[in-house]
Design a protein around this motif. Structure first.
Motif, mmCIF file in Angstrom:
data_model
loop_
_atom_site.group_PDB
_atom_site.id
_atom_site.type_symbol
_atom_site.label_atom_id
_atom_site.label_comp_id
_atom_site.label_asym_id
_atom_site.label_seq_id
_atom_site.Cartn_x
_atom_site.Cartn_y
_atom_site.Cartn_z
ATOM 1 N N SER A 278 0.835 -1.218 0.000
ATOM 2 C CA SER A 278 0.000 0.000 0.000
ATOM 3 C C SER A 278 0.868 1.265 0.000
ATOM 4 N N PRO A 279 0.300 2.400 -0.438
ATOM 5 C CA PRO A 279 1.055 3.655 -0.528
ATOM 6 C C PRO A 279 0.871 4.516 0.721
ATOM 7 N N TRP A 280 1.436 5.722 0.678
ATOM 8 C CA TRP A 280 1.475 6.582 1.855
ATOM 9 C C TRP A 280 0.267 7.507 1.985
ATOM 10 N N ASN A 281 -0.525 7.657 0.929
ATOM 11 C CA ASN A 281 -1.538 8.729 1.010
ATOM 12 C C ASN A 281 -2.755 8.359 1.873
ATOM 13 N N SER B 251 -6.450 2.866 5.333
ATOM 14 C CA SER B 251 -7.632 2.334 4.638
ATOM 15 C C SER B 251 -7.242 1.511 3.417
ATOM 16 N N LEU B 252 -6.160 1.893 2.728
ATOM 17 C CA LEU B 252 -5.818 1.153 1.512
ATOM 18 C C LEU B 252 -5.224 -0.218 1.838
ATOM 19 N N GLN B 253 -4.623 -0.363 3.008
ATOM 20 C CA GLN B 253 -4.127 -1.673 3.429
ATOM 21 C C GLN B 253 -5.312 -2.541 3.874
ATOM 22 N N SER C 165 1.511 -7.773 4.975
ATOM 23 C CA SER C 165 1.280 -6.352 4.668
ATOM 24 C C SER C 165 2.623 -5.665 4.502
ATOM 25 N N LYS C 166 2.764 -4.926 3.380
ATOM 26 C CA LYS C 166 3.963 -4.110 3.201
ATOM 27 C C LYS C 166 3.504 -2.652 3.067
ATOM 28 N N PRO C 167 3.695 -1.851 4.140
ATOM 29 C CA PRO C 167 3.285 -0.445 4.063
ATOM 30 C C PRO C 167 4.307 0.374 3.285
ATOM 31 N N ALA C 168 3.928 1.579 2.886
ATOM 32 C CA ALA C 168 4.923 2.503 2.336
ATOM 33 C C ALA C 168 5.948 2.747 3.436
ATOM 34 N N SER C 169 7.221 2.855 3.052
ATOM 35 C CA SER C 169 8.279 2.952 4.069
ATOM 36 C C SER C 169 8.078 4.153 4.985
ATOM 37 N N GLN C 170 7.511 5.224 4.457
ATOM 38 C CA GLN C 170 7.403 6.447 5.248
ATOM 39 C C GLN C 170 6.133 6.556 6.096
ATOM 40 N N ALA D 159 7.959 -4.077 7.137
ATOM 41 C CA ALA D 159 8.402 -2.813 6.532
ATOM 42 C C ALA D 159 9.819 -3.042 6.032
ATOM 43 N N GLY D 160 10.123 -2.449 4.888
ATOM 44 C CA GLY D 160 11.466 -2.620 4.327
ATOM 45 C C GLY D 160 11.509 -2.025 2.946
ATOM 46 N N PRO D 161 12.697 -1.943 2.362
ATOM 47 C CA PRO D 161 12.802 -1.356 1.029
ATOM 48 C C PRO D 161 12.007 -2.166 0.008
ATOM 49 N N ALA E 273 3.487 3.334 -12.832
ATOM 50 C CA ALA E 273 4.809 2.847 -13.248
ATOM 51 C C ALA E 273 5.176 1.578 -12.480
ATOM 52 N N VAL E 274 4.985 1.576 -11.163
ATOM 53 C CA VAL E 274 5.319 0.382 -10.371
ATOM 54 C C VAL E 274 4.331 -0.750 -10.691
ATOM 55 N N GLY E 275 3.068 -0.412 -10.911
ATOM 56 C CA GLY E 275 2.072 -1.426 -11.290
ATOM 57 C C GLY E 275 2.516 -2.186 -12.542
ATOM 58 N N LYS E 276 3.057 -1.446 -13.509
ATOM 59 C CA LYS E 276 3.511 -2.101 -14.750
ATOM 60 C C LYS E 276 4.700 -3.020 -14.461
ATOM 61 N N GLU E 277 5.593 -2.553 -13.587
ATOM 62 C CA GLU E 277 6.750 -3.388 -13.221
ATOM 63 C C GLU E 277 6.293 -4.691 -12.583
ATOM 64 N N LEU E 278 5.319 -4.571 -11.674
ATOM 65 C CA LEU E 278 4.826 -5.774 -10.985
ATOM 66 C C LEU E 278 4.154 -6.724 -11.972
ATOM 67 N N MET E 279 3.449 -6.145 -12.930
ATOM 68 C CA MET E 279 2.746 -6.981 -13.908
ATOM 69 C C MET E 279 3.760 -7.798 -14.714
ATOM 70 N N GLU F 172 -4.344 -1.192 -8.175
ATOM 71 C CA GLU F 172 -5.073 0.078 -8.004
ATOM 72 C C GLU F 172 -4.051 1.176 -8.247
ATOM 73 N N LEU F 173 -4.135 1.849 -9.394
ATOM 74 C CA LEU F 173 -3.031 2.722 -9.821
ATOM 75 C C LEU F 173 -3.450 4.188 -9.909
ATOM 76 N N GLY F 174 -2.714 4.945 -10.674
ATOM 77 C CA GLY F 174 -2.906 6.399 -10.706
ATOM 78 C C GLY F 174 -4.161 6.835 -11.452
ATOM 79 N N GLY G 75 -8.075 6.034 -16.182
ATOM 80 C CA GLY G 75 -9.532 5.847 -16.194
ATOM 81 C C GLY G 75 -10.020 5.429 -14.822
ATOM 82 N N LEU G 76 -9.581 6.181 -13.784
ATOM 83 C CA LEU G 76 -9.957 5.776 -12.431
ATOM 84 C C LEU G 76 -11.309 6.377 -12.026
ATOM 85 N N ALA G 77 -11.345 7.717 -11.856
ATOM 86 C CA ALA G 77 -12.597 8.346 -11.405
ATOM 87 C C ALA G 77 -12.971 9.495 -12.335
HETATM 88 P P1 NAP Z 1 4.569 4.010 -5.355
HETATM 89 O O1 NAP Z 1 5.884 4.659 -5.433
HETATM 90 O O2 NAP Z 1 4.146 3.154 -6.485
HETATM 91 O O3 NAP Z 1 4.598 3.180 -3.965
HETATM 92 C C1 NAP Z 1 3.472 2.499 -3.482
HETATM 93 C C2 NAP Z 1 3.909 1.297 -2.666
HETATM 94 O O4 NAP Z 1 4.671 0.434 -3.492
HETATM 95 C C3 NAP Z 1 4.813 1.619 -1.474
HETATM 96 O O5 NAP Z 1 4.567 0.679 -0.466
HETATM 97 C C4 NAP Z 1 6.209 1.415 -2.047
HETATM 98 O O6 NAP Z 1 7.163 1.060 -1.060
HETATM 99 C C5 NAP Z 1 5.962 0.237 -2.961
HETATM 100 N N1 NAP Z 1 6.910 0.148 -4.090
HETATM 101 C C6 NAP Z 1 7.743 1.097 -4.591
HETATM 102 N N2 NAP Z 1 8.446 0.591 -5.619
HETATM 103 C C7 NAP Z 1 8.052 -0.693 -5.768
HETATM 104 C C8 NAP Z 1 8.419 -1.743 -6.652
HETATM 105 N N3 NAP Z 1 9.329 -1.574 -7.609
HETATM 106 N N4 NAP Z 1 7.800 -2.937 -6.535
HETATM 107 C C9 NAP Z 1 6.863 -3.135 -5.587
HETATM 108 N N5 NAP Z 1 6.485 -2.186 -4.701
HETATM 109 C C10 NAP Z 1 7.060 -0.978 -4.804
HETATM 110 O O7 NAP Z 1 3.396 5.048 -5.179
HETATM 111 P P2 NAP Z 1 3.296 6.263 -4.160
HETATM 112 O O8 NAP Z 1 4.025 7.408 -4.718
HETATM 113 O O9 NAP Z 1 3.631 5.810 -2.797
HETATM 114 O O10 NAP Z 1 1.724 6.527 -4.159
HETATM 115 C C11 NAP Z 1 1.104 7.391 -5.015
HETATM 116 C C12 NAP Z 1 0.504 6.656 -6.200
HETATM 117 O O11 NAP Z 1 -0.450 5.703 -5.740
HETATM 118 C C13 NAP Z 1 -0.254 7.592 -7.112
HETATM 119 O O12 NAP Z 1 0.004 7.268 -8.452
HETATM 120 C C14 NAP Z 1 -1.711 7.304 -6.774
HETATM 121 O O13 NAP Z 1 -2.645 7.615 -7.763
HETATM 122 C C15 NAP Z 1 -1.652 5.844 -6.494
HETATM 123 N N6 NAP Z 1 -2.825 5.449 -5.695
HETATM 124 C C16 NAP Z 1 -3.806 4.703 -6.281
HETATM 125 C C17 NAP Z 1 -4.949 4.376 -5.563
HETATM 126 C C18 NAP Z 1 -6.050 3.547 -6.171
HETATM 127 O O14 NAP Z 1 -6.846 3.011 -5.420
HETATM 128 N N7 NAP Z 1 -6.134 3.426 -7.477
HETATM 129 C C19 NAP Z 1 -5.082 4.816 -4.247
HETATM 130 C C20 NAP Z 1 -4.062 5.593 -3.692
HETATM 131 C C21 NAP Z 1 -2.921 5.893 -4.428
HETATM 132 P P3 NAP Z 1 8.250 2.108 -0.491
HETATM 133 O O15 NAP Z 1 7.489 3.157 0.216
HETATM 134 O O16 NAP Z 1 9.066 1.269 0.399
HETATM 135 O O17 NAP Z 1 8.998 2.635 -1.686
#
Ligand code: NAP
Length: 497
Positions: free
Chosen positions: A164-167, A171-173, A189-194, A220-222, A246-252, A265-267, A425-427
């Motif tokens: 899950s991300p930091w914003n 709730s997202l976790q 669960s892997k939270p955003a590091s921050q 928690a970890g890199p 970008a990260v979603g594509k990498e994971l895919m 769930e992406l941008g 094409g999210l909202a």
């Molecule tokens: P992010 O850089 O993609 O990071 C999100 C999570 O993925 C963090 O836990 C991060 O860990 C981890 N991560 C980073 N690089 C990774 C990798 N190569 N492989 C696997 N996991 C990786 O995104 P963000 O900047 O934190 O969050 C903002 C983005 O999230 C925006 O694009 C936003 O639109 C999107 N978002 C989408 C939704 C939705 O429901 N569609 C909801 C909220 C946010 P670290 O913190 O340890 O780097």
């Protein structure tokens, strides 16, 4: 991480039951094997709140092995047992709502009222899946042959990695963890590091509610280490990820080697369309509230405001006035509506977007620069801009910033085309009381979530997710539970009928 001072004395410091913020592996609170920690920063003061244990690959392997072991018994528990755990956790979370909301505000920056809303919505999500898990029915399929019978069974997908991300760190976790547990899966669960701290406190709630060892684990970890283990280790059967496209594509790409299940769930870059019949002052008020929630750092934040030509002047004036009246400050201060930006790079990004738009002829009508009233903290003045060049960055890149760009249109068909002209094409949002216009927009907009006169469409019982490059699959609602099951088809050949 360059900042190394400690939390300022006037700020509260979160308290953890095991004495410090640690990993949770196989039912035990642990430090990282090498004793590594990461300082978690308060964006309102730019100082360290506390340090979080920071693991890596070995801790992820341990979590996966514990989850695999626990899967054997957890997948065989009854839906009532799983429901009871989720309900109890929701109850404890509600009791600790203010404390956990305070932690969330300290590490993420959003105003306390928004954090409290996030905690309470998370409890509602736990309750929803506690109930929905009881309704995971299979089917009986009519046979074409007299000696055959066909049914489908639901089978939990297996060990799930939830990133899950930091914003919305809580709730997202919980949108991942609650349905996964309800379906009989086990979780890492892997939270955003921050922003790990509110999740540590959430895991305390799970533990108090009676979570069996290994059923949910917090690492928690890199990301480069933890996610690499998720991808390469066959124990992990599914990755549920919320974060950047970008990260979603990498994971895919990475998940393809083992055909791991994925939910993404992406941008986003949501259009907000004000119909010709709308009340422009009311629409402006809603636009300002929607845009600046969590400083625009929301995946479904409206990001392009298309106003019907005749309403543009009134809408713009009202939007400027509403933006000027917003109270900016540290999220724990009473009455604050806009906290600091989450991180320095986000603040720079906001400034770059404004500067680039300006250099191409845009007018900045209010705000749009670092807020100089604060000598520390990542504060940015919420901005309204218009006269934008068609392809300026704020209209094409996901902004994740408190900037409200105003555009005008003449015809509904034309605005639908403009709104859809993005890989996201999210909202999408539309404001109109004309039924035909509302239907046309609902059917024409290429977005997974559409709010018609509704700026806050998220709800635990409704599907949430994106089309195009905004994601794959849906969270919440029935679909959110479905994502943690495989469908098993069983065909019986029977004697003599
Ligand atoms: P992010 O850089 O993609 O990071 C999100 C999570 O993925 C963090 O836990 C991060 O860990 C981890 N991560 C980073 N690089 C990774 C990798 N190569 N492989 C696997 N996991 C990786 O995104 P963000 O900047 O934190 O969050 C903002 C983005 O999230 C925006 O694009 C936003 O639109 C999107 N978002 C989408 C939704 C939705 O429901 N569609 C909801 C909220 C946010 P670290 O913190 O340890 O780097």
């Amino acid at each position: 991480m360059s900042i190394d001072s400690t939390n300022s004395p006037e700020m509260p410091c979160p308290v953890f039951k095991s004495g410090s913020a640690r990993l949770f592996l196989d039912g035990k609170w642990c430090d990282s094997d090498l004793g590594h920690t990461l300082g978690v920063i308060n964006p309102a003061t730019e100082t360290i709140i506390t340090r979080m244990a920071y693991g890596g690959r070995p801790e992820t392997v341990r979590a996966l092995e514990a989850a695999q072991k626990a899967m054997k018994s957890w997948s065989k528990t009854t839906v009532m047992e799983r429901s009871n755990l989720l309900r109890k956790t929701a109850e404890i979370l509600r009791q600790r709502a203010l404390e956990i909301a305070t932690t969330l505000t300290l590490e993420q920056g959003k105003p306390l009222a928004e954090s409290r809303g996030e905690v309470l919505q998370s409890a509602d999500t736990l309750d929803w899946f506690a109930e929905e898990g009881k309704r995971a029915y299979g089917r009986v399929i009519p046979s074409w042959l007299s000696d055959k019978r066909h049914i489908t069974l639901r089978h939990p997908v297996g060990v799930v990695a939830a990133i899950s991300p930091w914003n919305f760190p809580l709730s997202l976790q919980i949108r991942k963890l609650a349905p996964a547990l309800a379906a009989g899966c086990t979780v890492i669960s892997k939270p955003a590091s921050q922003t790990p701290l509110c999740l540590v406190q959430f895991y305390e709630c799970l533990e108090e509610a009676g979570l069996p060892n290994g059923v949910a684990n917090l690492v928690a970890g890199p990301a480069s280490e933890v996610a690499a283990e998720f991808l390469s280790n066959p124990i992990c059967r599914k990755i549920s990820f919320t974060g950047s496209t970008a990260v979603g594509k990498e994971l895919m790409r990475g998940a393809s080697d083992q055909i791991k299940r994925l939910s993404l769930e992406l941008g986003g870059h949501a259009p907000f369309i004000i119909g010709p019949d709308a009340d422009p002052e009311m629409a402006a008020q809603i636009a300002v509230t929607g845009k600046f929630r969590n400083n625009g750092q929301v995946c479904i934040a409206p990001s392009r405001f298309y106003v019907s030509k005749d309403l543009r002047k009134r809408f713009t004036e009202a939007a400027i006035e509403a933006t000027r009246s917003l109270k900016v400050g540290a999220g724990l201060e009473p009455g604050v509506q806009i906290g600091p930006m989450f991180e320095a790079s986000g603040l720079r990004h906001a400034q770059d977007l404004v500067d680039e738009a300006k250099s191409r002829g845009a007018r900045v009508l209010v705000g749009g620069r670092r807020d100089v009233r604060f000598d520390r903290g990542l504060f940015f003045e919420p901005a309204v801009v218009d006269d934008l060049a068609p392809n300026c960055r704020i209209l094409t890149e996901e902004p994740f910033a408190p900037i409200l760009p105003i555009l005008e249109y003449s015809q509904i068909d034309e605005v639908i085309e403009q709104a859809n002209n993005t890989p996201y094409g999210l909202a999408a949002y539309a404001f109109t009381n004309d039924l035909s216009t509302a239907w046309k927009l609902a059917e024409g907009l290429e977005s997974g979530i559409i709010g018609i006169n509704d700026p806050v469409p998220t709800s635990p019982q409704c599907p949430f997710g994106g089309m195009k490059e905004s994601g794959l699959g849906r969270e919440l609602g029935q679909e959110g539970l479905e994502a943690y099951y495989e469908t098993k088809y069983v065909s019986f050949r029977i004697r003599g009928s």
